[in-house]
Each structure stands twice: as C-alpha cells, then as structure tokens.
Design an enzyme around this catalytic site. Structure first.
Site, PDB file in Angstrom:
ATOM      1  N   CYS A  82       8.827  -0.117   5.443  1.00 57.55           N
ATOM      2  CA  CYS A  82       7.467   0.371   5.686  1.00 57.55           C
ATOM      3  C   CYS A  82       7.127   1.336   4.566  1.00 57.55           C
ATOM      4  O   CYS A  82       7.714   2.418   4.477  1.00 57.55           O
ATOM      5  CB  CYS A  82       7.379   1.057   7.044  1.00 57.55           C
ATOM      6  SG  CYS A  82       5.777   1.822   7.366  1.00 57.55           S
ATOM      7  N   GLU A 205      -0.493  -6.292  10.782  1.00 63.19           N
ATOM      8  CA  GLU A 205       0.900  -5.935  10.575  1.00 63.19           C
ATOM      9  C   GLU A 205       1.764  -6.490  11.696  1.00 63.19           C
ATOM     10  O   GLU A 205       1.448  -6.328  12.886  1.00 63.19           O
ATOM     11  CB  GLU A 205       1.046  -4.416  10.489  1.00 63.19           C
ATOM     12  CG  GLU A 205       2.381  -3.968   9.946  1.00 63.19           C
ATOM     13  CD  GLU A 205       2.389  -2.508   9.525  1.00 63.19           C
ATOM     14  OE1 GLU A 205       3.492  -1.936   9.478  1.00 63.19           O
ATOM     15  OE2 GLU A 205       1.312  -1.954   9.251  1.00 63.19           O
ATOM     16  N   CYS A 214      -1.024  -0.417   4.882  1.00 63.60           N
ATOM     17  CA  CYS A 214       0.307  -1.042   4.854  1.00 63.60           C
ATOM     18  C   CYS A 214       0.780  -1.033   3.410  1.00 63.60           C
ATOM     19  O   CYS A 214       0.241  -1.758   2.564  1.00 63.60           O
ATOM     20  CB  CYS A 214       0.250  -2.462   5.404  1.00 63.60           C
ATOM     21  SG  CYS A 214       1.843  -3.319   5.343  1.00 63.60           S
TER      22      CYS A 214
END
Length: 280
Positions: A82, A205, A214
């Site tokens: 992430c 996502e 993101c």
C-alpha cells in the site's frame, strides 16, 4: 482488549496504525489474526474509528530495515503493498530522519522523508522507491482492454477519453476486481491523460472499494501509460486522485518508480478490539 493506535492518512487514504515494533513474532502474528477479524468493525465510519484499512508496524525482517509494514484492508484481507500506507509508516517511524528502509509483504522499500513538520500530529512529504513495475500484458474484461501490472500487488488499468473515470470505477470496478482472469482479485484503475500530461485517476481498490488515493495504483498507471506511449520516461508526472496529487517518475525502462506525496498523523487514541475468535 484496548489497543493504542494512530489515525494516519495520505491524500485522504486513511488507516489505523498500530506500532508493535517490540512484539515477538508469535505475538505479532496473533495480533494480525485478531485485527483481520476485527477490521470491518474498526474501519466502519459510523460504528467504529473509520478507515480504509489498518497498518501494523512490526520489527524489521531484514538487516537494513527499520521496521515492517503489514497492511489489512477494510474487509480483513491482507494485500501485499500500500503506497499511501507506506508513506504514513515512513513518517511515523522516521520522524525527522531523512532516509530509511521498510520491509513489506512485497519486499523492502527505501523511503525518504523530504519534509517533516513535527508536533503532536506530525506531517510531511515522503518519497518512496516503489521498485520496478512488472508489465503482465493486456487483459480483455467486459469488452474493454486493461493493462495488467504488478507493483507487488495486482492492478488492471484502462485508459479512457470521453468517459468518466469515476463512474466507470464505481460501476465496473466490483465485477472487474473479481473477474476469473485475476485469481487473487485485482485493483482496478480508470485513467484519463490530460492535455498538460497529468493523469486523472480513479481506483476501485481490492478489498476496500473506492478510496481517495492509491499509491500503488498510481505507479501501475504510470507504468502502463509509459508502455502505451501516453507518458514519458525521465520526467515527473502528476497523477491526480480524488484526495490530491502524487508526483511519479520512472527514469528508464525496467527502472524503479519513485512516488512522492504527503502523509499525516491525524490523531492518536485507544480502541477496544472485539473478535469472535475463541483464541482472542
């Protein structure tokens, strides 16, 4: 059991961060198991703290790293990486230290805090070497062509012109995420290259749905844009997400992508972690 946490965000992509760098491997595994079960309740924006996911900061796995980041999505799934979360962890761990390496489930990632504003709720600009993209080729889903790209986690990117990327992400994202061509599910990006060379991007996502930003999705989109001749090498490219812009750069084919963007600690607190697991 009460758990101390920090609420952190990068471009509105927000997380509960739990710092457990002093935990043993067994204690850390047990905590992650509990948090995966509790994640939907903790991330609920009406009945819980609220967030797109959880970030667990554990002891380093490699000799050069300062810590390890473990990500848990809103739905309890565990993605490999992430980008926005990693900037938040870098800010939390590094503080005013300029550079460090963080281990992730997608490997070690060098990070640099380029600006640091101290205080009870620090903030800053963080640059991350996200590593080289893995271009996996085209996929045809629902009559539309997607570029499959891995940034340590899977992405499917489509470039549009006359269509609205937000409407497509909201409408088509759920089905594309779970298409059989992506056995581990996929993040889904709809992107539009603007006349100034910037990229407007909306992301569905995996495990979260629509998010404000993101980081890995932005990197995957830049890689796909370069591969399709829509963006250049060796030049900063601004990717505009709903939560704000990220600045990305890939200097050469096969090279790493550098991502620069903000991170902030919003507040700290304690929360009761409820699970139904007998081992909890």
């Amino acid at each position: 059991m009460l758990e101390r946490f920090a609420k952190v965000e990068g471009l509105g992509n927000d997380f509960l961060l739990l710092d457990r760098r002093d935990a043993s491997p067994a204690a850390l595994d047990a905590l992650v198991t509990r948090l995966r079960e509790a994640a939907p309740a903790l991330c609920d924006r009406r009945l819980g703290v609220g967030g797109d996911g959880l970030l667990v900061v554990g002891p380093p796995r490699s000799t050069e790293a300062a810590a390890t980041m473990i990500v848990i999505n809103h739905d309890g799934s565990r993605p490999e990486m992430c980008g926005n979360g990693l900037r938040c962890v870098a800010l939390w761990v590094a503080g005013s230290v300029r550079g460090l390496v963080l281990d992730t489930d997608a490997g070690p990632k060098p990070c640099a805090v380029r600006e640091f504003h101290p205080g009870t709720c620090p903030s800053g600009q963080v640059a991350i070497d996200m590593g080289p993209p893995d271009l996996l080729g085209p996929r045809r889903v629902g009559g539309r062509s997607f570029a499959a790209v891995s940034m340590g986690n899977p992405h499917a990117i489509a470039f549009v012109t006359g269509e609205d990327p937000e409407a497509l992400a909201r409408g088509d994202g759920p089905a594309i995420e779970r298409d059989p061509q992506f056995p581990a599910r996929t993040n889904v990006e709809f992107a539009r290259v603007e006349s100034d060379g910037s990229i407007t991007l909306w992301v569905w996502e995996r495990g979260c749905g629509i998010t404000s930003a993101c980081g890995t999705g932005a990197c995957a989109t830049l890689a796909a844009a370069i591969a399709e001749g829509l963006a250049p090498y060796a030049r900063d490219v601004v990717v505009r997400l709903p939560g704000g812009p990220l600045v990305l750069r890939q200097d050469r084919a096969g090279g790493s992508i550098t991502m620069t963007g903000p991170a902030r600690v919003a507040f700290v607190g304690e929360v009761e972690v409820h699970t139904t697991s007998p081992a909890a």
